[in-house]
Design an enzyme around this catalytic site. Sequence first.
Site, PDB file in Angstrom:
ATOM      1  N   GLU A  41       0.934  -1.193  -0.025  1.00  0.00           N
ATOM      2  CA  GLU A  41      -0.028   0.097   0.088  1.00  0.00           C
ATOM      3  C   GLU A  41       0.859   1.337   0.075  1.00  0.00           C
ATOM      4  O   GLU A  41       1.855   1.125   0.635  1.00  0.00           O
ATOM      5  CB  GLU A  41      -0.985  -0.073   1.227  1.00  0.00           C
ATOM      6  CG  GLU A  41      -2.102   0.966   1.145  1.00  0.00           C
ATOM      7  CD  GLU A  41      -2.855   1.115   2.372  1.00  0.00           C
ATOM      8  OE1 GLU A  41      -2.760   0.428   3.277  1.00  0.00           O
ATOM      9  OE2 GLU A  41      -3.645   1.971   2.301  1.00  0.00           O
ATOM     10  N   ALA A  45       1.735  -0.067  10.784  1.00  0.00           N
ATOM     11  CA  ALA A  45       1.420  -1.422  10.637  1.00  0.00           C
ATOM     12  C   ALA A  45       0.654  -1.467   9.347  1.00  0.00           C
ATOM     13  O   ALA A  45       0.056  -0.599   8.698  1.00  0.00           O
ATOM     14  CB  ALA A  45       0.732  -2.440  11.625  1.00  0.00           C
ATOM     15  N   MET A  46       0.360  -2.900   8.598  1.00  0.00           N
ATOM     16  CA  MET A  46      -0.268  -3.000   7.412  1.00  0.00           C
ATOM     17  C   MET A  46      -1.130  -4.379   7.292  1.00  0.00           C
ATOM     18  O   MET A  46      -0.652  -5.238   7.558  1.00  0.00           O
ATOM     19  CB  MET A  46       0.851  -3.130   6.338  1.00  0.00           C
ATOM     20  CG  MET A  46       0.285  -3.007   4.746  1.00  0.00           C
ATOM     21  SD  MET A  46      -0.887  -1.733   4.483  1.00  0.00           S
ATOM     22  CE  MET A  46      -1.969  -2.508   3.352  1.00  0.00           C
ATOM     23  N   ASN A 106      -2.306  -6.418   4.910  1.00  0.00           N
ATOM     24  CA  ASN A 106      -2.079  -7.272   4.189  1.00  0.00           C
ATOM     25  C   ASN A 106      -3.156  -8.751   4.599  1.00  0.00           C
ATOM     26  O   ASN A 106      -3.279  -9.173   5.670  1.00  0.00           O
ATOM     27  CB  ASN A 106      -0.897  -7.699   3.873  1.00  0.00           C
ATOM     28  CG  ASN A 106       0.016  -6.824   3.956  1.00  0.00           C
ATOM     29  OD1 ASN A 106       0.102  -5.854   3.096  1.00  0.00           O
ATOM     30  ND2 ASN A 106       0.853  -6.849   4.965  1.00  0.00           N
ATOM     31  N   GLU A 145      -5.702  -3.110  12.526  1.00  0.00           N
ATOM     32  CA  GLU A 145      -5.322  -3.905  11.223  1.00  0.00           C
ATOM     33  C   GLU A 145      -6.226  -5.006  11.158  1.00  0.00           C
ATOM     34  O   GLU A 145      -6.400  -5.569  10.264  1.00  0.00           O
ATOM     35  CB  GLU A 145      -3.697  -4.525  11.395  1.00  0.00           C
ATOM     36  CG  GLU A 145      -2.828  -3.379  11.541  1.00  0.00           C
ATOM     37  CD  GLU A 145      -2.770  -2.182  10.649  1.00  0.00           C
ATOM     38  OE1 GLU A 145      -3.286  -2.385   9.286  1.00  0.00           O
ATOM     39  OE2 GLU A 145      -2.381  -1.011  10.835  1.00  0.00           O
TER      40      GLU A 145
HETATM   41  N1  TRP Z   1      -3.156   0.718   5.650  1.00  0.00           N
HETATM   42  C1  TRP Z   1      -2.405   1.161   6.721  1.00  0.00           C
HETATM   43  C2  TRP Z   1      -3.086   1.137   8.085  1.00  0.00           C
HETATM   44  O1  TRP Z   1      -3.732   2.228   8.279  1.00  0.00           O
HETATM   45  C3  TRP Z   1      -1.266   2.135   6.712  1.00  0.00           C
HETATM   46  C4  TRP Z   1      -0.393   2.014   5.534  1.00  0.00           C
HETATM   47  C5  TRP Z   1      -0.444   2.854   4.350  1.00  0.00           C
HETATM   48  C6  TRP Z   1       0.979   1.838   5.426  1.00  0.00           C
HETATM   49  N2  TRP Z   1       0.510   2.783   3.693  1.00  0.00           N
HETATM   50  C7  TRP Z   1       1.606   2.334   4.249  1.00  0.00           C
HETATM   51  C8  TRP Z   1       1.737   1.320   6.513  1.00  0.00           C
HETATM   52  C9  TRP Z   1       2.698   2.198   3.989  1.00  0.00           C
HETATM   53  C10 TRP Z   1       3.121   1.103   6.050  1.00  0.00           C
HETATM   54  C11 TRP Z   1       3.674   1.647   4.891  1.00  0.00           C
HETATM   55  O2  TRP Z   1      -3.206   0.334   8.511  1.00  0.00           O
HETATM   56 ZN    ZN Z   2      -5.532   1.458   8.659  1.00  0.00          ZN
END
Ligand code: TRP
Ligand code: ZN
Length: 898
Positions: free
Chosen positions: A125, A266-267, A269, A302
């Site tokens: 992302e 955090a992410m 996935n 997450e």
């Molecule tokens: N989607 C993630 C969250 O908010 C955040 C996110 C977006 C992210 N871009 C990123 C995390 C790049 C790490 C690196 O939960």
């Molecule tokens: Zn988020």
Amino acid sequence: MADTATPNVIRRADYAPPAFLIDTVALEFDLVPERTIVRNTMRVRRNPDASRAAHLELMGEQLEFVGAEIDGQPFANAHAHEHGLLLDNVPDSFELTLTSICNPAANTTLSGLYVSGGNFFTQCEAEGFRRITYFLDRPDVMATFTVTLRASRADYPVLLSNGNLLEEGDLPDGRHFARWEDPFRKPSYLFALVAGKLVALEERVKSGSGKEKLLQVWVEPHDLDKTRHAMDSLIHSIRWDEERFGLELDLDRFMIVAVSDFNMGAMENKGLNIFNTKYVLANPETATDTDFANIEAVVGHEYFHNWTGNRVTCRDWFQLSLKEGLTVFRDQEFSADMAGGATDEAARATKRIEDVRVLRQMQFAEDAGPMAHPVRPESYVEINNFYTMTVYEKGSEVVRMYQTLFGRDGFRKGMDLYFKRHDGQAVTCDDFRHALADANGRDLAQFERWYSQAGTPRVSVRTQYDAAQRRYSVTLRQGYADAPPAARETQKGPLLIPFAIGLIGKDGADLPLKLEGEAKASAATTRVLEFTQTEQSFTFVDVAQEPLPSLLRNFSAPVIVEYDYSADQLAFLLAHDSDPFNRWEAGQRLATRELMALAGRAASGVPLQLDDSVVAAFARVLTDETLSPAFRELALMLPSEAYLAEQMAESNPAAVHAARQFVRKRLANALENEWLKVYEQHRTPGAYEATPEAAGHRALKNLALSYLAELDDPAEAVRLASAQYDAANNMTDRAAALSALLNAAAANGGSVQAQQALDDFYRRFEKEPLVIDKWFALQATQRGSAQRPVIDIVRKLMTHPAFNLKNPNRARSLIFSFCAANPAQFHAEDGSGYAFWADQVIALDAINPQVAARLARSLELWRRFTPALREGMRAALEKVASQVKSRDVREIVEKALA
Ligand code: TRP
Ligand code: ZN
């Protein structure tokens, strides 16, 4: 990096569906740090809902193209260029196989596939997948993924990807493989892989419908003793989403992996969340109470994305708040429920107060500067710059307003309808609003303005009591705070503002509420007024005595409320309001008013003084044993320097610092015995407990210690802090003691003890990177003095062997802490802070544009500062603008200078 051309603007209005769709993806990785080969086989077809295109245009960045095949035959009409791959005259439906090579070892951007600590990780992302393979890297293209990983077994014994493990086994030459399948369609930004030497804490739990789920928290072997809290948080998250929203975990296994090089928190996935170690690793010796709370919140966040973000995703990146605002709201509610259940309003309020404080300090500031944008932005240059306080925190407030309007049950009905309609789809913020409206039989057309208008709304309140008629009228008027041009352009009309109000009688109790035209008073003593016009009056009848209004209870909308309270009235609300949020708010208003007046005097060199009545109001809170320690700590903490500076007509960090320090010293000296008593009373002897109650005691005790360190004679405080430092069995107490020693040293002496503790801290935690981050941050945010400006300390620490600009946590701990969390020192009149800032933005720009752009934002409010500072800031911005390479940083500095 060659993005030196003037950046292209991407506009929401230009959205068009993709010309092609990709239904399935089979990825094969041969993982080698400097040269990873990726083979990508896709089922592609024309999109029946899009206009016909002859060519297929795939995105790709930093890839070495090897070759293409269509339906198993070499395809010569594939042209690789700097930003992708163009395939001429493709059939209507076909199998496309692409082979390319990337270099994870050289990838310092931490976007795409990269190496950290000798292991492989991905971050896709928003647009990182195109750095792994050529693809239609946009969230409205959803496919099912199968992933085969091949790597050296000795170097990469663990091979993970999304979904379920299909098979694994040996290959020749000491290599092995694993094959994973994710049964759910997903956009490419949710793809992930991890490979390396990792170990897992495992649990098996049963989900609501009785299915067994395997939960794993993967970390480097030496960190296994810091995974219990993350696992517990995950288990609590799974239960909570079942109970509160009826949402169950849809995979047989759910994995969290910790990595120390990571751009954000955090992410989410699918099935394979990847986390910054900061939001996973904790034990009492290394993590503070705040860390424990943050881990719970981020693990929840997450996990909750699995439904709000993954099962239902965003059509395009302008809809980012669809998943982020909603998921922040869900994690805030989760944390509040964990702290106070559904009914302990006081415990829930502490979480609410903390969230509102962040919103006001950070999001309101964003709205006041050149990056101001609506919750659903209209345009961007670099999408990574729009993971903002507005999209996340204001977005969460917007979601919260639906719940305030419809109640928890009405909100739940709306969520149910949202999933019923959109499961498996990529949708828009409008789709969410329509689901909430339809489920509750309401027209929410006006509410759309919360998504399209930037700037912080201002509500001014006038009240009138007619004793003879026993009528009390409340007139609300809405407009916007003086907004920057970027925000003003978006403002079209009044908002639907849920305005919660209560009326308080002379004895401090709530009065019954009956609006004109109603048959009888409601049982509830808080009423949510639906305020929809520019100006609107609400009249309460049968009001026996002139009330004091309690306005915007629980912060029912993200607005600024203006009402002419007297200092006595604020002290009364602070003592009596039944709404715990507004009790805290009254104290903050009182303090802010005094501090602003003092800052004004400090700016013009007039001596400072503070009225005894203000000291008395704070003394009452400090000694009120009916209030929880956690609440008292929040109520006694003064508004931050950044927030106060932002309230001034011309921000003057030095004056704000002088004013705030003056008040802290005054409260310290005037209430010395009370602070000492509180310090003694709230010790938590015995084994460390991570409960909210125990954390509340520690917070109040450590606040007392920080005030004691302000005493004109801090000898006793230094003794207490040193003793606390030595005896601490947890990081909360140890870090608080060290911080108190550092600040006492800057103000009044005790520097020997401070230095000893600093040295001890380093030696003790040398092998714990997250604790060494605290060591850097504590020094970067310390008070400093004329003889010992913090910039000198920071510059010296930049050369410390443990400093590393490539690790975002470390860069943040030193550089961001100084530039964004130590305003009085950063904004030194000689401009030394700004010169340092420019050097670091430029250095980071070449390593990691996302992180550089975040740092770049710390000067965006430059126009609001005093003239003396403004010029230094402009010069620094211009220096960066003339040397910047990345689109990320360029967008920030160009908007700042425009
Ligand atoms: N989607 C993630 C969250 O908010 C955040 C996110 C977006 C992210 N871009 C990123 C995390 C790049 C790490 C690196 O939960
Ligand atoms: Zn988020």
